[in-house]
Design an enzyme around this catalytic site. Structure first.
Site, PDB file in Angstrom:
ATOM      1  CB  SER A 190       3.790  -7.929 -40.603  1.00  0.00           C
ATOM      2  OG  SER A 190       3.685  -9.313 -40.887  1.00  0.00           O
ATOM      3  CB  VAL A 200      12.225  -7.115 -45.813  1.00  0.00           C
ATOM      4  CG1 VAL A 200      13.737  -7.033 -45.722  1.00  0.00           C
ATOM      5  CG2 VAL A 200      11.702  -8.400 -45.191  1.00  0.00           C
ATOM      6  CD  GLU A 201       6.825  -9.152 -43.290  1.00  0.00           C
ATOM      7  OE1 GLU A 201       5.724  -8.948 -42.748  1.00  0.00           O
ATOM      8  OE2 GLU A 201       7.384 -10.262 -43.258  1.00  0.00           O
ATOM      9  CG  MET A 202       4.013  -3.156 -42.600  1.00  0.00           C
ATOM     10  SD  MET A 202       2.543  -3.412 -41.583  1.00  0.00           S
ATOM     11  CE  MET A 202       1.951  -1.736 -41.401  1.00  0.00           C
TER      12      MET A 202
END
Lengths: 349, 349
Positions: B124, B129-131
């Site tokens: 992640s 598109v997360e962190m």
């Protein structure tokens, strides 16, 4: 103004170090309680409800932004960003002020446009680059749709239509009034513990006063004197602009309070930010353009007081300002009430 | 696999209500401890460090997204969004699974591509598109730049180069292994407290087994049997696609595990999600396309088992699944270590 300020003249405390401005300035410890408006006395029940609302991201358009997102209570009460990031990754032009000890300021927002914490809380919910709700009642509809919130509102505000925008704002403000950080080394020092500040920090305290910083950064939170809620305490920034301040720091684009009033006299007027826990809230200035505390200090002296600080003076003041980091109240992580089996957040938001 | 599962046949407990599949299914209570991999035994020191890392947003590109942003421990361990929102408001195609009791699953992510919580945590951080960090070492550089983190790493992993990506991932995973929710009404029921479930919930329990839901949603977390870490437990979804599932729910666009392996046999294979606290984690399905639990139940029966449920059956099962909401451990809000006088976050990020 129902509060006691412990006020001690520095002269008696720092002895031979205190010369010039420093020996006449009133150094104040942080009161144990923040001032409360007459129509919103702080109660345990309001604080408990306010804590839930403060941490709940579901009252933003995307369900991703809570008060705590930009005013992070696990950090220095801000987000350590130049300018905050709201729903959909949107950014505005100003840096999030810390929520810690915000209760000691008589107005809120950089331009003082909110006269109270209650008003500030409402503003952020419907700011399109912050929580992005179209209107306050829309956010309140979400609160009302969560069954578990009702008992908290009833306990805090009674059973006669308690779930209103006004009451939600009051609860958040009451919670924020408990978010204060007493017992910093500085506080212990002004209360009489001579060992609470080391020599460098004491030198920095003197430089701070002698340079003239205390002209604006006075009072128990170093954000100006405690005044009745709604009283503006604004200063011009920069007072003595330079090419550097305009170009490198872009300090002349934002016109400060002028954007609220359109009055010529309000151009570049800003609220004096607290210096409590200032070591934790980089970057600095209303637009976050000063990346470090050293840099901010050097520029403030130049732009506000036409003073050039040498490295020793900056280092000493940084040490002193570090002694304004207080004790943070230990908090239990809240459990937010659920919407069993469904969600408040629209997938298209 | 060092764990004890309390396994009780439903027959003895629900008496005359238990018929067909329900009386032979092993109903398991949630163990008090989650399985631990041999190379990462859970210790207090790792959990303490893992909690800090879990809540710290500074290891995302924008400084705004922590593990807790999408897997919110103040809520049902997710974000109640169809698909999560990472840095810069970016969204992916899948719904964040709950972190509560994730430790009981033998693989992670909807497509099982992580064999452990340790691996999931790493993924992640660098997902755009997360962190959104460009690489793990860049995130770790930020951790290493925060002076206050070092003592936590030393206490958890010793003083010989403890601040590594591996150790950070181990600490987060160790913390997550303590995020379990025992003592739900269901757990108390299968342990012998006949009054822990009301009549409707008991009816729902029987419908759940008889309909065939237990074929996949077995084990103590209803996410399949407890298996060695890394063992995949995947099922095809939808098994019996309909026009509605393709159009209204868009369940055929995402090809599930096929996207990882490119093997034809892996098309539309997904991990079986836990049903623990499922009432708190709307919306449902890998893409969040089922807005309510009623809807999800009706569609699951149709798409996986070719069964049409009537309203009474759905209502009873919703009541039963509500009884899978457990007790959430009370947690202290962590104070995250500071970078005094400067910020890790670049204003251009």
């Amino acid at each position: 103004m129902n509060m006691i300020t412990e006020t001690i003249a520095v002269m008696a405390l720092v002895g031979p170090l205190a010369v010039g401005a420093a020996d006449t300035f009133e150094w104040q410890a942080l009161p144990e309680k923040a001032p409360e408006p007459p129509d919103n006395p702080t109660t345990t029940e309001k604080v408990e409800l306010g804590r839930l609302l403060y941490f709940d991201p579901r009252f933003s358009a995307t369900g991703t932004v809570s008060c705590n997102s930009c005013h992070n209570l696990m950090l220095g009460g801000d987000d350590n960003r130049a300018v905050s990031m709201g729903v959909h990754g949107k950014t505005g032009g100003r840096s999030a002020p810390t929520v810690w000890n915000a209760a000691f300021a008589s107005s809120q927002f950089w331009d003082g446009r909110a006269t109270s914490l209650e008003e500030q809380a409402r503003g952020s919910v419907v700011n399109p680059v912050e929580m992005g709700m179209s209107e306050l009642e829309q956010a309140m509809d979400r609160v009302r749709a969560i069954p578990g919130y009702k008992p908290y509102f009833v306990r805090a505000f009674g059973s006669d239509n308690p779930m209103t925008v006004d009451n939600a704002a009051k609860a958040v403000a009451a919670f924020e009034r408990t978010m204060i950080t007493p017992d910093s080394p500085y506080d212990r020092f002004v209360k009489g513990d001579k060992d609470a500040l080391d020599e460098q920090q004491q030198r920095g305290m003197t430089v701070f006063a002698e340079t003239g910083c205390t002209g604006c950064h006075s009072g128990p939170a170093f954000s100006g004197p405690i005044m009745p809620s709604g009283t503006l305490y604004l200063m011009k920034f920069p007072t003595f602009p330079t090419d550097e301040s305009a170009e490198q720091y872009d300090l002349l684009t934002d016109q400060g309070r002028f954007a609220v009033t359109s009055k010529e006299a309000d151009k570049h007027l800003y609220k004096v930010p607290t210096l409590r826990n200032v070591a934790l809230t980089a970057p600095y200035f209303h637009n976050g353009s000063a990346r470090t505390l050293d840099d901010a200090l050097r520029m403030m002296a130049k732009l506000q007081l036409e003073r050039d600080l040498d490295k020793g003076q900056v280092d000493d003041m940084v040490a002193f300002l570090g002694a304004l980091t207080g004790e943070f109240p230990q908090q239990t992580m809240p459990r937010l009430p659920a919407t069993p089996g469904w969600t408040l957040i629209n997938s298209e938001d």
